[in-house]
Design a protein around this motif. Sequence first.
Motif, PDB file in Angstrom:
ATOM      1  N   ASP A  57       3.128   0.479  -4.693  1.00 40.97           N
ATOM      2  CA  ASP A  57       1.998  -0.424  -4.417  1.00 40.97           C
ATOM      3  C   ASP A  57       1.770  -0.671  -2.928  1.00 40.97           C
ATOM      4  O   ASP A  57       0.650  -0.618  -2.430  1.00 40.97           O
ATOM      5  N   ARG A  60       0.270   2.311  -1.388  1.00 42.19           N
ATOM      6  CA  ARG A  60      -1.134   2.490  -1.771  1.00 42.19           C
ATOM      7  C   ARG A  60      -2.016   1.588  -0.920  1.00 42.19           C
ATOM      8  O   ARG A  60      -3.030   2.012  -0.381  1.00 42.19           O
ATOM      9  N   LEU A  61      -1.608   0.324  -0.792  1.00 43.84           N
ATOM     10  CA  LEU A  61      -2.406  -0.623  -0.002  1.00 43.84           C
ATOM     11  C   LEU A  61      -2.499  -0.161   1.455  1.00 43.84           C
ATOM     12  O   LEU A  61      -3.560  -0.223   2.077  1.00 43.84           O
ATOM     13  N   SER A  66      -6.829   0.706  -3.635  1.00 42.91           N
ATOM     14  CA  SER A  66      -6.691  -0.557  -4.357  1.00 42.91           C
ATOM     15  C   SER A  66      -5.587  -0.423  -5.395  1.00 42.91           C
ATOM     16  O   SER A  66      -5.263   0.674  -5.840  1.00 42.91           O
ATOM     17  N   ILE A  68      -3.792  -2.431  -9.048  1.00 39.77           N
ATOM     18  CA  ILE A  68      -4.065  -3.368 -10.147  1.00 39.77           C
ATOM     19  C   ILE A  68      -2.777  -4.114 -10.425  1.00 39.77           C
ATOM     20  O   ILE A  68      -1.731  -3.509 -10.651  1.00 39.77           O
ATOM     21  N   ASP A  69      -2.824  -5.447 -10.327  1.00 39.57           N
ATOM     22  CA  ASP A  69      -1.587  -6.209 -10.520  1.00 39.57           C
ATOM     23  C   ASP A  69      -1.330  -6.477 -12.005  1.00 39.57           C
ATOM     24  O   ASP A  69      -2.089  -6.039 -12.865  1.00 39.57           O
ATOM     25  N   ARG A  73      -5.898  -7.646 -12.455  1.00 43.03           N
ATOM     26  CA  ARG A  73      -6.896  -7.798 -11.400  1.00 43.03           C
ATOM     27  C   ARG A  73      -6.777  -6.633 -10.404  1.00 43.03           C
ATOM     28  O   ARG A  73      -5.685  -6.166 -10.117  1.00 43.03           O
ATOM     29  N   THR A  74      -7.948  -6.203  -9.936  1.00 43.33           N
ATOM     30  CA  THR A  74      -7.924  -5.172  -8.917  1.00 43.33           C
ATOM     31  C   THR A  74      -7.768  -5.848  -7.552  1.00 43.33           C
ATOM     32  O   THR A  74      -8.514  -6.756  -7.208  1.00 43.33           O
ATOM     33  N   ILE A  75      -6.743  -5.405  -6.813  1.00 39.57           N
ATOM     34  CA  ILE A  75      -6.537  -5.968  -5.458  1.00 39.57           C
ATOM     35  C   ILE A  75      -6.926  -4.913  -4.431  1.00 39.57           C
ATOM     36  O   ILE A  75      -6.318  -3.845  -4.379  1.00 39.57           O
ATOM     37  N   PRO A  76      -7.967  -5.179  -3.652  1.00 33.66           N
ATOM     38  CA  PRO A  76      -8.347  -4.210  -2.617  1.00 33.66           C
ATOM     39  C   PRO A  76      -7.354  -4.273  -1.465  1.00 33.66           C
ATOM     40  O   PRO A  76      -6.688  -5.289  -1.275  1.00 33.66           O
ATOM     41  N   PRO A  77      -7.219  -3.207  -0.691  1.00 28.01           N
ATOM     42  CA  PRO A  77      -6.311  -3.260   0.461  1.00 28.01           C
ATOM     43  C   PRO A  77      -6.766  -4.347   1.430  1.00 28.01           C
ATOM     44  O   PRO A  77      -7.950  -4.406   1.765  1.00 28.01           O
ATOM     45  N   ASP A 262       4.255  -4.859   2.332  1.00 27.74           N
ATOM     46  CA  ASP A 262       3.114  -4.191   2.955  1.00 27.74           C
ATOM     47  C   ASP A 262       3.395  -3.928   4.432  1.00 27.74           C
ATOM     48  O   ASP A 262       3.064  -2.877   4.984  1.00 27.74           O
TER      49      ASP A 262
END
Lengths: 296, 379
Positions: A57, A60-61, A66, A68-69, A73-77, A262
């Motif tokens: 994850d 990816r960020l 993006s 998906i948690d 929910r989709t979390i954008p970078p 991150d």
Amino acid sequence: MAMVESQSVIYRKLAAHVFLWFFLALIIFPLLMVIAISFRTGNFAVGDIIPSNPTLDHWRLALGMSIIDESGRTIPPPFPVLLWLWNSVKVAVISAILIVALSTTCAYAFARLRFSGRSLLLKAMLIFQMFPAVLALVAYYALFSRITEYFPPLGLNTHPGLIFAYLGGIALHVWTIKGYFETIDKSLEESAMLDGASPWQAFRLILLPLSVPILAVVFILAFITAITEYPVASILLQDEAKLTLAVGSQYYLNPQEYKWGDFAAAAVMSGLPITLVFLLAQRWLVGGLTAGGVKG
Amino acid sequence: MADVKIDHLVKNYNPGVARDVLRDINLDIKEGEFVVFVGPSGCGKSTLLRAIAGLDDITSGDLYIGGKRMNDVPPVNRGVGMVFQSYALYPHMTVRENLAFGLKIKKIDKAIAKERVAQASAMLGLDSFLERKPKALSGGQRQRVAIGRALVQHPDVFLLDEPLSNLDAALRVKTRIELARMHQERGSTTIYVTHDQVEAMTLANKIVVLSPLTDDGAASNLEQFGPPLDLYHAPANRFVAGFIGSPKMNFLDGMIEEAGEQRTRIKLDTGISLTASVDSSRGRAGDKVEVGIRPEHTVMLDDPRADNRVTGTVQVAEHLGAETFVYLEVGGKDFTVKVRPETPAAPQSQFDIGVPADACYLFDAKGQAFPRTARFSRT
């Protein structure tokens, strides 16, 4: 053919090896930790060195994708990490090239030409460089905000401005290259001049090709300095889209939320260009270029 | 091809502060001559060569090459080719590139450049090394590349700065002969710097002897300019006499006992009297003088030419097979003699040697030579 050694020498060698391995581990461990953190689920600074529940994850960020948690929910970078990396590389490459160009010509003048004030200038350059850039941050800001008024492309919040600021730090490189130039026999250039070369040709066709190793060293040093530099970049750059990775990655860390995972992914990525440049430059780091040219 | 004229040349690296390196040098080097600059280290011989090449500027005086004043002409336009003591080959270029570098810089037509490189390489035997870099060459080969690089420029004046000093003894002799042959074939004006007077004697048409300047206010450090044998037989002063010849000339202190136009009687400090074939008419009895005797000009006592006898204590004898050198001490001074091979000379024993009157040189208190009235040769 190995030399015969006494028992005590063998023990001492063993001890030296143990010490070196220990030291090596000490250096490598933090790097392993950062890599581990970048693959660890959640944003935790502490945990197993081999993540029990590895995830991509954070990567990816960092790479701008993006995720998906658990709740779907989709979390954008959150930040444009790749853009920052690109900014860093751009600033570092250009400033390193310019630094090499400037310090080489400067070193040539100091090594080969005789002019009044030469030694004074040399020493003064070094002494001025001894003041940490951090102490001059206010001055940097004031100078560049004034430049912005007259010539915005080189002012605050621009990459050329930042590169311009980095060009100030060449004194050490000038000394390094000058020292190397002085090891090259002056008769090589004199001979080139007799052959009809202008001073510039003698410099470019004779001296420069022989100085490739030291130029590679200076390029690497300048590149690393520029890509890891934080204080000046953090003062001169303001827009999120213009930040360098060193400055931008701090955004992951604010008192409300430390996004260690991150941050770690971004940190590892910032190391990549340095490694790449080093590997590329290594082939130029060779000795014996001047062998055979002069004798006696 | 060109002549070189040097007129009242002075070189000082830091005028007003430092001492002159060269003072009042006057030379007239004719077209096609092979001129050798010799002198001990620090005499400015390399500086003079560099001044001719244009690598060092001239403090005062004039330099003419081929009749043109060259003081302010950059090296490349002086028509000179130079071989450096260190060879100064471009280490990152192959032999071929080294040779062709100057031609390429001067944008000489490629076909002509190729031909000139081929010519030089054939002449110097470099054909099989053309694609090698200098580091893959032996000392002698590097040396030839350095010569070739100057040759392809077709210089009017060929300058060589101690070109043989980095070679071993055998190669030095071989290269010396090659250089002499090359000069005969090409006939270009050549100026050659060395501290080795054997090289000077063997190669030169004319020799320039320079001495290091001291604070004694000498008018010039050009001691003598002339053909090798003139310098050997008629040195202008004690410095040249001591410098030319190997082993060195022996000097004994004394004073004039009886001056004369053909012959001079000298009383040495050791007490003995000596006859010399020297014109001492400008001197007077009682003047302090130095007698010079070359080691190779001494004879055995039974020789009819043994006009004078010198006695010394043997320090060391060197038996070289073809000849023997005996190192004596005469009145507290070193005195070397060259004698027949296998002449017995036990250390600390007394040794008598004959000195022909024709073999003596005589110098006044200032070191200036009195004219000799004869030239001596042992055979």
